[in-house]
Design a protein around this motif. Structure first.
Motif, PDB file in Angstrom:
ATOM      1  N   PRO A  68       1.659  41.412 -14.421  1.00  0.00           N
ATOM      2  CA  PRO A  68       2.845  41.607 -13.591  1.00  0.00           C
ATOM      3  C   PRO A  68       2.471  41.792 -12.120  1.00  0.00           C
ATOM      4  CG  PRO A  68       2.428  43.529 -14.967  1.00  0.00           C
ATOM      5  CD  PRO A  68       1.383  42.531 -15.316  1.00  0.00           C
ATOM      6  N   GLN A  98       6.538  33.561 -13.657  1.00  0.00           N
ATOM      7  CA  GLN A  98       7.821  33.669 -14.345  1.00  0.00           C
ATOM      8  C   GLN A  98       8.596  34.827 -13.718  1.00  0.00           C
ATOM      9  OE1 GLN A  98       7.723  34.306 -18.614  1.00  0.00           O
ATOM     10  NE2 GLN A  98       9.750  33.375 -18.859  1.00  0.00           N
ATOM     11  N   PHE A 100      11.817  37.542 -13.634  1.00  0.00           N
ATOM     12  CA  PHE A 100      12.742  38.274 -14.499  1.00  0.00           C
ATOM     13  C   PHE A 100      13.770  38.974 -13.631  1.00  0.00           C
ATOM     14  CE2 PHE A 100       8.686  38.068 -16.801  1.00  0.00           C
ATOM     15  CZ  PHE A 100       9.094  37.417 -17.946  1.00  0.00           C
TER      16      PHE A 100
ATOM     17  N   TYR B 114      14.073  38.869 -29.554  1.00  0.00           N
ATOM     18  CA  TYR B 114      15.456  38.697 -29.105  1.00  0.00           C
ATOM     19  C   TYR B 114      16.418  39.467 -30.013  1.00  0.00           C
ATOM     20  CZ  TYR B 114      19.941  36.360 -28.412  1.00  0.00           C
ATOM     21  OH  TYR B 114      21.260  36.090 -28.193  1.00  0.00           O
ATOM     22  N   ARG B 144      15.607  45.649 -22.777  1.00  0.00           N
ATOM     23  CA  ARG B 144      15.205  44.776 -21.667  1.00  0.00           C
ATOM     24  C   ARG B 144      13.756  44.332 -21.824  1.00  0.00           C
ATOM     25  NH1 ARG B 144      15.465  46.926 -16.346  1.00  0.00           N
ATOM     26  NH2 ARG B 144      15.787  44.840 -15.531  1.00  0.00           N
ATOM     27  N   TYR B 147      13.728  41.620 -24.413  1.00  0.00           N
ATOM     28  CA  TYR B 147      14.267  40.363 -23.875  1.00  0.00           C
ATOM     29  C   TYR B 147      13.209  39.678 -23.007  1.00  0.00           C
ATOM     30  CZ  TYR B 147      19.050  41.369 -25.364  1.00  0.00           C
ATOM     31  OH  TYR B 147      20.161  41.608 -26.102  1.00  0.00           O
ATOM     32  N   ARG B 148      12.518  40.491 -22.207  1.00  0.00           N
ATOM     33  CA  ARG B 148      11.462  39.920 -21.358  1.00  0.00           C
ATOM     34  C   ARG B 148      10.373  39.284 -22.198  1.00  0.00           C
ATOM     35  NH1 ARG B 148      10.223  43.073 -15.769  1.00  0.00           N
ATOM     36  NH2 ARG B 148       8.404  41.723 -15.827  1.00  0.00           N
ATOM     37  N   MET B 151      11.612  36.005 -23.459  1.00  0.00           N
ATOM     38  CA  MET B 151      11.585  34.970 -22.402  1.00  0.00           C
ATOM     39  C   MET B 151      10.163  34.515 -22.129  1.00  0.00           C
ATOM     40  SD  MET B 151      14.308  36.078 -19.487  1.00  0.00           S
ATOM     41  CE  MET B 151      14.359  37.841 -19.578  1.00  0.00           C
ATOM     42  N   ARG B 152       9.237  35.476 -22.207  1.00  0.00           N
ATOM     43  CA  ARG B 152       7.838  35.156 -21.950  1.00  0.00           C
ATOM     44  C   ARG B 152       7.315  34.211 -23.034  1.00  0.00           C
ATOM     45  NH1 ARG B 152       6.342  40.376 -21.801  1.00  0.00           N
ATOM     46  NH2 ARG B 152       6.905  40.730 -19.633  1.00  0.00           N
ATOM     47  N   PHE B 164      19.627  39.481 -21.373  1.00  0.00           N
ATOM     48  CA  PHE B 164      18.832  40.284 -20.436  1.00  0.00           C
ATOM     49  C   PHE B 164      19.686  40.614 -19.216  1.00  0.00           C
ATOM     50  CE2 PHE B 164      15.799  40.372 -16.794  1.00  0.00           C
ATOM     51  CZ  PHE B 164      15.089  41.488 -17.174  1.00  0.00           C
ATOM     52  N   PHE B 179      14.485  52.475 -13.943  1.00  0.00           N
ATOM     53  CA  PHE B 179      13.539  51.444 -14.351  1.00  0.00           C
ATOM     54  C   PHE B 179      12.244  52.124 -14.740  1.00  0.00           C
ATOM     55  CE2 PHE B 179      10.047  48.568 -13.484  1.00  0.00           C
ATOM     56  CZ  PHE B 179      10.415  47.514 -14.307  1.00  0.00           C
ATOM     57  N   ARG B 185       3.186  46.611 -20.634  1.00  0.00           N
ATOM     58  CA  ARG B 185       3.387  45.533 -19.677  1.00  0.00           C
ATOM     59  C   ARG B 185       2.495  45.653 -18.446  1.00  0.00           C
ATOM     60  NH1 ARG B 185       5.790  44.012 -23.396  1.00  0.00           N
ATOM     61  NH2 ARG B 185       3.775  43.048 -23.499  1.00  0.00           N
ATOM     62  N   GLN B 186       1.597  46.638 -18.437  1.00  0.00           N
ATOM     63  CA  GLN B 186       0.834  46.870 -17.224  1.00  0.00           C
ATOM     64  C   GLN B 186      -0.222  45.806 -16.953  1.00  0.00           C
ATOM     65  OE1 GLN B 186       1.653  49.139 -14.813  1.00  0.00           O
ATOM     66  NE2 GLN B 186       3.409  49.098 -16.184  1.00  0.00           N
ATOM     67  N   GLY B 187      -0.628  45.086 -18.000  1.00  0.00           N
ATOM     68  CA  GLY B 187      -1.594  44.006 -17.802  1.00  0.00           C
ATOM     69  C   GLY B 187      -2.985  44.527 -17.494  1.00  0.00           C
ATOM     70  N   PRO B 188      -3.936  43.599 -17.279  1.00  0.00           N
ATOM     71  CA  PRO B 188      -5.297  44.051 -17.007  1.00  0.00           C
ATOM     72  C   PRO B 188      -5.408  44.706 -15.629  1.00  0.00           C
ATOM     73  CG  PRO B 188      -5.098  41.675 -16.739  1.00  0.00           C
ATOM     74  CD  PRO B 188      -3.781  42.148 -17.236  1.00  0.00           C
TER      75      PRO B 188
END
Lengths: 307, 203
Positions: A68, A98, A100, B114, B144, B147-148, B151-152, B164, B179, B185-188
């Motif tokens: 992200p 992408q 959002f 979904y 949410r 949904y993300r 979509m991903r 969403f 939020f 979702r933080q990723g590497p």
């Protein structure tokens, strides 16, 4: 202290300049798709082309990795390809973003730039990839008509679907059809029913008849008939009557049977005993019923294999 | 030269094999017949197995509580998860979604996320109606995220985009939902800032 520091800086800058004069990054080009007409969830594919001199290497660690970027933008793909154009190195970097962003109205969204790092003869060189922006559009009206419950605003669920069976059905029927076709081929090859009466396979017919004539519980006269049947098969195959003295000529014309020459000799000699010497018992002793059946089977097999 | 010789050599080789074993043609044809028969049996067995799975899926869709093996096919797992989601057993459906994440196709995973998000959002609407805004906020936030994820996994899933948007409007309407980015979702971590050769300020 301050002066020393400043001089160090100038020295470093000079060194960097000297390195850059030898080998440097020639150009950085950002290629974006169309920059308008996007919705929430859309993926934007961009490409960054970097032309560098020989000896300049991209530091792979400086290429942004998927993850992200902010609350509504995500880098979902990142890939580097190396190419060479006119003696210069060309790095093609592909980035897929992408978004959002659940837009209420049409608005411009910024995609941040980033820095790529290179080494040129041990010296670090960095290049800026500029930021860019695109226009996003809302997916639905700002004020939807009032509905009885919140769930009425939503799109319906995705109902679990059955497993598609058409591939398995096709495979099963195809293999069955292939199996039947191959079985048909086998039956034809062995001249089994319904291919029993087939021109050009006299030995196969004779072998079948001899098996019946010399089978268990058959009459003594069967042996004579079996010899006759085989004679007829030889005559049919040759196209004329074949006697013992014509054997070599027959084998020359039909070489597929020449491997069985010894059996042919035995057969003709026992046939002479049986028909001209009228001594079936002696003929039988010389060339027994089992040997005759085996001989006719081998003849049938040789006939199938062909010349 | 070799191209001219090859057919002759081939014929000689075939003749050699025939001398060695006159019944070779018969043997080959018999092997082919057996091979096709085995393949047909295998394909038929697979067909039967999947037909049985489809019956399980149909029963679950009709609302019958059919137990399934936890190592079942993704399609059956999805049907079971959907049954649990639509019968107020969201907490039981979550582990199945986790299992599907490990082995289902992206398309199927998107569908699961979904549906999971839909179930949470509907529950969220119920909580808003009954005035339980804390629970509603948590549910909408989780919806949410799912949904993300949908979509991903499947950027062409337009229903996920639409819903969403619905869930995000709720966050706008009730700012207390806020939020809260998901841990997942933080990723590497951006390792590259730690590496040498990148400017880090004064020496």
């Amino acid at each position: 202290m301050n002066t020393v520091k400043r001089w160090t800086y100038i020295g470093l800058a000079l060194l960097a300049g000297a390195a850059a004069a030898q080998a440097q990054v020639r150009s950085v080009t950002l290629l974006t798709p169309r920059l308008f007409g996007y919705f929430v969830g859309d993926v934007l594919h961009t490409e960054v082309d970097v032309v560098v001199d020989k000896g300049v290497d991209l530091l792979p660690a400086s290429v942004p990795q998927p993850g992200p970027l902010n609350a509504w933008l995500e880098l979902i793909g990142s890939r580097v390809e190396e190419d060479s154009v006119n003696g210069e190195k060309l790095y093609r970097l592909y980035f897929d973003y992408q978004n959002f962003y659940p837009a209420l109205d049409s608005r411009r969204l910024d995609v941040p730039g980033f820095t790529l790092s290179f080494t040129s003869g041990g010296q670090p060189v960095s290049e800026q990839v500029p930021p860019w922006s695109f226009l996003i559009s809302p997916l639905r009206e700002v004020q939807p008509a009032a509905k009885a419950s919140g769930a009425d605003y939503m799109q319906p669920d995705e109902i679990p679907q059955n497993i598609d069976l058409h591939r398995e059905r096709l495979a099963t029927f195809s293999f069955l059809a292939a199996c039947l076709a191959a079985s048909g081929l086998l039956i034809y090859h062995l001249a089994w029913w319904p291919f029993t009466v087939r021109p050009g396979r006299p030995f196969t017919d004779a072998a079948r008849r001899i098996r019946t004539l010399l089978g268990p519980g058959q009459k003594e006269s069967g042996y004579r008939e079996a010899l006759l049947a085989l004679h007829r098969a030889i005559d049919t195959t040759a196209g004329h009557s074949v006697f013992a003295e014509d054997l070599q000529d027959f084998l020359d014309r039909a070489p597929e049977f020449s491997r069985l020459k010894n059996e042919f000799n035995l057969f003709f000699s026992s046939s002479r005993q049986a028909f001209f010497g009228d001594d079936v018992a002696r003929a039988r002793a010389e060339f027994g019923a089992d040997a005759l059946v085996a001989f006719s089977n081998r003849l049938a097999s040789a006939e199938r294999v062909g010349p | 030269m070799t191209a001219v010789l090859a057919p002759q050599r081939m014929r000689a080789l075939i003749a050699h094999i025939r001398d060695f074993a006159p019944g070779i043609t018969t043997t080959v044809i018999v092997c082919v017949v057996i091979g096709f028969a085995l393949a047909a049996v295998a394909a038929g067995a697979l067909w039967g197995m999947n037909a049985a799975r489809n019956r399980t899926i149909a029963a679950l869709n009709r609302g019958r509580d059919v137990a399934i093996a936890s190592d079942g096919t993704p399609e059956v797992l999805f049907a079971r998860a959907y049954f649990l989601m639509t019968h107020s057993r969201l907490d039981d459906a979550q582990p199945l979604a986790g299992m599907l994440d490990l082995r289902a196709s992206d398309r199927l995973r998107a569908a699961v996320h979904y549906d999971l998000a839909n179930a949470r959002l509907k529950l969220g609407f119920d909580k808003i109606e009954s005035g339980d805004f804390d629970a509603a906020g948590a549910l909408v936030g989780l919806a949410r995220e799912d949904y993300r994820e949908a979509m991903r996994l499947d950027p062409d899933d337009w229903n996920a985009r639409f819903n969403f948007d619905v869930a995000s409007r709720l966050v706008r309407e009730y700012p207390s939902f806020g939020f809260t980015p998901d841990e997942r979702r933080q990723g590497p971590r951006p390792l590259w800032t730690e590496l040498p050769n990148t400017p880090r300020g004064e020496p």
